[in-house]
Each structure stands twice: as C-alpha cells, then as structure tokens.
Design a protein around this motif. Sequence first.
Motif, PDB file in Angstrom:
ATOM      1  N   ARG A  61      51.040  55.565  35.150  1.00  0.00           N
ATOM      2  CA  ARG A  61      49.755  54.904  35.053  1.00  0.00           C
ATOM      3  C   ARG A  61      49.772  53.875  33.927  1.00  0.00           C
ATOM      4  O   ARG A  61      50.130  54.192  32.797  1.00  0.00           O
ATOM      5  CB  ARG A  61      48.703  55.955  34.750  1.00  0.00           C
ATOM      6  N   PRO A  62      49.408  52.588  34.251  1.00  0.00           N
ATOM      7  CA  PRO A  62      49.422  51.584  33.178  1.00  0.00           C
ATOM      8  C   PRO A  62      48.317  51.870  32.162  1.00  0.00           C
ATOM      9  O   PRO A  62      47.257  52.389  32.494  1.00  0.00           O
ATOM     10  CB  PRO A  62      49.170  50.269  33.910  1.00  0.00           C
ATOM     11  N   ARG A  63      48.604  51.505  30.966  1.00  0.00           N
ATOM     12  CA  ARG A  63      47.618  51.715  29.917  1.00  0.00           C
ATOM     13  C   ARG A  63      46.475  50.731  30.071  1.00  0.00           C
ATOM     14  O   ARG A  63      46.619  49.665  30.675  1.00  0.00           O
ATOM     15  CB  ARG A  63      48.270  51.530  28.551  1.00  0.00           C
ATOM     16  N   ARG A  64      45.356  51.061  29.528  1.00  0.00           N
ATOM     17  CA  ARG A  64      44.168  50.223  29.628  1.00  0.00           C
ATOM     18  C   ARG A  64      44.404  48.858  28.992  1.00  0.00           C
ATOM     19  O   ARG A  64      43.973  47.837  29.526  1.00  0.00           O
ATOM     20  CB  ARG A  64      42.992  50.924  28.955  1.00  0.00           C
ATOM     21  N   ALA A  65      45.103  48.800  27.905  1.00  0.00           N
ATOM     22  CA  ALA A  65      45.375  47.524  27.233  1.00  0.00           C
ATOM     23  C   ALA A  65      46.255  46.628  28.097  1.00  0.00           C
ATOM     24  O   ALA A  65      46.055  45.415  28.168  1.00  0.00           O
ATOM     25  CB  ALA A  65      46.044  47.777  25.889  1.00  0.00           C
ATOM     26  N   ASP A  66      47.227  47.234  28.791  1.00  0.00           N
ATOM     27  CA  ASP A  66      48.091  46.448  29.673  1.00  0.00           C
ATOM     28  C   ASP A  66      47.297  45.881  30.853  1.00  0.00           C
ATOM     29  O   ASP A  66      47.454  44.723  31.232  1.00  0.00           O
ATOM     30  CB  ASP A  66      49.248  47.300  30.196  1.00  0.00           C
ATOM     31  N   THR A  67      46.443  46.697  31.443  1.00  0.00           N
ATOM     32  CA  THR A  67      45.609  46.249  32.555  1.00  0.00           C
ATOM     33  C   THR A  67      44.687  45.126  32.112  1.00  0.00           C
ATOM     34  O   THR A  67      44.512  44.121  32.819  1.00  0.00           O
ATOM     35  CB  THR A  67      44.773  47.416  33.107  1.00  0.00           C
ATOM     36  N   LYS A  68      44.111  45.294  30.931  1.00  0.00           N
ATOM     37  CA  LYS A  68      43.214  44.271  30.402  1.00  0.00           C
ATOM     38  C   LYS A  68      43.968  42.969  30.172  1.00  0.00           C
ATOM     39  O   LYS A  68      43.473  41.883  30.508  1.00  0.00           O
ATOM     40  CB  LYS A  68      42.591  44.755  29.095  1.00  0.00           C
ATOM     41  N   ALA A  69      45.159  43.039  29.656  1.00  0.00           N
ATOM     42  CA  ALA A  69      45.958  41.835  29.407  1.00  0.00           C
ATOM     43  C   ALA A  69      46.313  41.135  30.720  1.00  0.00           C
ATOM     44  O   ALA A  69      46.260  39.897  30.816  1.00  0.00           O
ATOM     45  CB  ALA A  69      47.230  42.198  28.649  1.00  0.00           C
ATOM     46  N   GLU A  70      46.644  41.915  31.745  1.00  0.00           N
ATOM     47  CA  GLU A  70      46.956  41.326  33.053  1.00  0.00           C
ATOM     48  C   GLU A  70      45.732  40.629  33.639  1.00  0.00           C
ATOM     49  O   GLU A  70      45.830  39.518  34.174  1.00  0.00           O
ATOM     50  CB  GLU A  70      47.452  42.398  34.019  1.00  0.00           C
ATOM     51  N   LEU A  71      44.582  41.275  33.548  1.00  0.00           N
ATOM     52  CA  LEU A  71      43.352  40.679  34.076  1.00  0.00           C
ATOM     53  C   LEU A  71      42.983  39.402  33.319  1.00  0.00           C
ATOM     54  O   LEU A  71      42.557  38.419  33.921  1.00  0.00           O
ATOM     55  CB  LEU A  71      42.208  41.689  34.024  1.00  0.00           C
ATOM     56  N   GLU A  72      43.143  39.411  32.011  1.00  0.00           N
ATOM     57  CA  GLU A  72      42.851  38.216  31.223  1.00  0.00           C
ATOM     58  C   GLU A  72      43.795  37.076  31.585  1.00  0.00           C
ATOM     59  O   GLU A  72      43.391  35.914  31.655  1.00  0.00           O
ATOM     60  CB  GLU A  72      42.923  38.531  29.738  1.00  0.00           C
ATOM     61  N   ALA A  73      45.046  37.396  31.851  1.00  0.00           N
ATOM     62  CA  ALA A  73      46.007  36.363  32.257  1.00  0.00           C
ATOM     63  C   ALA A  73      45.635  35.784  33.616  1.00  0.00           C
ATOM     64  O   ALA A  73      45.720  34.568  33.838  1.00  0.00           O
ATOM     65  CB  ALA A  73      47.417  36.947  32.303  1.00  0.00           C
ATOM     66  N   LYS A  74      45.202  36.652  34.543  1.00  0.00           N
ATOM     67  CA  LYS A  74      44.751  36.173  35.854  1.00  0.00           C
ATOM     68  C   LYS A  74      43.544  35.259  35.717  1.00  0.00           C
ATOM     69  O   LYS A  74      43.457  34.211  36.363  1.00  0.00           O
ATOM     70  CB  LYS A  74      44.392  37.345  36.768  1.00  0.00           C
ATOM     71  N   ILE A  75      42.602  35.651  34.896  1.00  0.00           N
ATOM     72  CA  ILE A  75      41.399  34.848  34.685  1.00  0.00           C
ATOM     73  C   ILE A  75      41.759  33.498  34.086  1.00  0.00           C
ATOM     74  O   ILE A  75      41.244  32.452  34.503  1.00  0.00           O
ATOM     75  CB  ILE A  75      40.390  35.606  33.793  1.00  0.00           C
ATOM     76  N   GLU A  76      42.650  33.498  33.128  1.00  0.00           N
ATOM     77  CA  GLU A  76      43.068  32.237  32.504  1.00  0.00           C
ATOM     78  C   GLU A  76      43.749  31.327  33.529  1.00  0.00           C
ATOM     79  O   GLU A  76      43.502  30.122  33.560  1.00  0.00           O
ATOM     80  CB  GLU A  76      44.004  32.522  31.334  1.00  0.00           C
ATOM     81  N   GLN A  77      44.586  31.902  34.390  1.00  0.00           N
ATOM     82  CA  GLN A  77      45.247  31.101  35.427  1.00  0.00           C
ATOM     83  C   GLN A  77      44.229  30.545  36.416  1.00  0.00           C
ATOM     84  O   GLN A  77      44.328  29.394  36.847  1.00  0.00           O
ATOM     85  CB  GLN A  77      46.292  31.944  36.168  1.00  0.00           C
ATOM     86  N   GLN A  78      43.220  31.332  36.757  1.00  0.00           N
ATOM     87  CA  GLN A  78      42.170  30.849  37.652  1.00  0.00           C
ATOM     88  C   GLN A  78      41.391  29.702  37.011  1.00  0.00           C
ATOM     89  O   GLN A  78      41.030  28.743  37.693  1.00  0.00           O
ATOM     90  CB  GLN A  78      41.226  31.986  38.024  1.00  0.00           C
ATOM     91  N   ARG A  79      41.147  29.790  35.726  1.00  0.00           N
ATOM     92  CA  ARG A  79      40.462  28.694  35.028  1.00  0.00           C
ATOM     93  C   ARG A  79      41.287  27.412  35.077  1.00  0.00           C
ATOM     94  O   ARG A  79      40.756  26.333  35.314  1.00  0.00           O
ATOM     95  CB  ARG A  79      40.191  29.084  33.575  1.00  0.00           C
ATOM     96  N   VAL A  80      42.579  27.537  34.856  1.00  0.00           N
ATOM     97  CA  VAL A  80      43.463  26.371  34.923  1.00  0.00           C
ATOM     98  C   VAL A  80      43.457  25.795  36.335  1.00  0.00           C
ATOM     99  O   VAL A  80      43.370  24.569  36.513  1.00  0.00           O
ATOM    100  CB  VAL A  80      44.893  26.747  34.476  1.00  0.00           C
ATOM    101  N   ASP A  81      43.517  26.656  37.346  1.00  0.00           N
ATOM    102  CA  ASP A  81      43.494  26.199  38.739  1.00  0.00           C
ATOM    103  C   ASP A  81      42.198  25.452  39.056  1.00  0.00           C
ATOM    104  O   ASP A  81      42.203  24.422  39.739  1.00  0.00           O
ATOM    105  CB  ASP A  81      43.667  27.370  39.699  1.00  0.00           C
ATOM    106  N   ILE A  82      41.094  25.968  38.565  1.00  0.00           N
ATOM    107  CA  ILE A  82      39.802  25.321  38.800  1.00  0.00           C
ATOM    108  C   ILE A  82      39.752  23.956  38.115  1.00  0.00           C
ATOM    109  O   ILE A  82      39.256  22.981  38.680  1.00  0.00           O
ATOM    110  CB  ILE A  82      38.646  26.230  38.322  1.00  0.00           C
ATOM    111  N   LEU A  83      40.264  23.872  36.893  1.00  0.00           N
ATOM    112  CA  LEU A  83      40.282  22.585  36.186  1.00  0.00           C
ATOM    113  C   LEU A  83      41.139  21.558  36.923  1.00  0.00           C
ATOM    114  O   LEU A  83      40.756  20.387  37.052  1.00  0.00           O
ATOM    115  CB  LEU A  83      40.793  22.774  34.758  1.00  0.00           C
ATOM    116  N   VAL A  84      42.281  21.976  37.444  1.00  0.00           N
ATOM    117  CA  VAL A  84      43.152  21.066  38.188  1.00  0.00           C
ATOM    118  C   VAL A  84      42.473  20.620  39.476  1.00  0.00           C
ATOM    119  O   VAL A  84      42.479  19.437  39.830  1.00  0.00           O
ATOM    120  CB  VAL A  84      44.510  21.735  38.469  1.00  0.00           C
ATOM    121  N   ALA A  85      41.858  21.568  40.189  1.00  0.00           N
ATOM    122  CA  ALA A  85      41.173  21.234  41.438  1.00  0.00           C
ATOM    123  C   ALA A  85      39.999  20.293  41.184  1.00  0.00           C
ATOM    124  O   ALA A  85      39.770  19.351  41.951  1.00  0.00           O
ATOM    125  CB  ALA A  85      40.692  22.507  42.133  1.00  0.00           C
TER     126      ALA A  85
END
Length: 95
Positions: free
Chosen positions: A6-30
Amino acid sequence: MTTSRRPRRADTKAELEAKIEQQRVDILVAASRWRSATRPIDDGWRTLMRFKAPLYAAGGLLLLRLGRHPGRLLRLGRRAAAGALVVNRARRLLR
C-alpha cells in the motif's frame, strides 16, 4: 502498520500534485494555442467594432434609399452574396 504494498499517503499526495501540475501546464498550452488560432477572428472583430457607428449610418442610408424599391435591394443582395463567394474562392485558390 503500513504495508509495503500500500502506497503511503505522502506518496499518493505527491503523485496527485504532480498530475494536477501537469494538467495546469496542459491547460496553459491549450489556451495559448486557442488564442493564437482565434487571433485573426478577434482582430477582424475589433476592426469591425471600430467602424461600428459609420457602418450603421451607411447601412441606414442604404436601406432608406433601397427600401423604396425592394427589387433593387434583392438584386443588390444577390450580387453581394455572389461577390463574397468569388472573393472567398479566390482567397482559397491563392493559398
């Protein structure tokens, strides 16, 4: 009591934050692509709005003059539509 599977809560949070940041970059490019794609339309609209009052006045005078003889107005409308189509075709051919 964390298990290795089971992944730790901090690891899951870091993955989600990275996904959100990538989505923000994608939105800015679009958004940037969208603005550059619609720039000619926006510029044309601004130009049209700059001459809005004179266009209203000229249109009113034209309708006042042509409104007395509807046949002339219909003939002028057909010619204007045909001219617009010819100009559009010429632009496409020149590209």
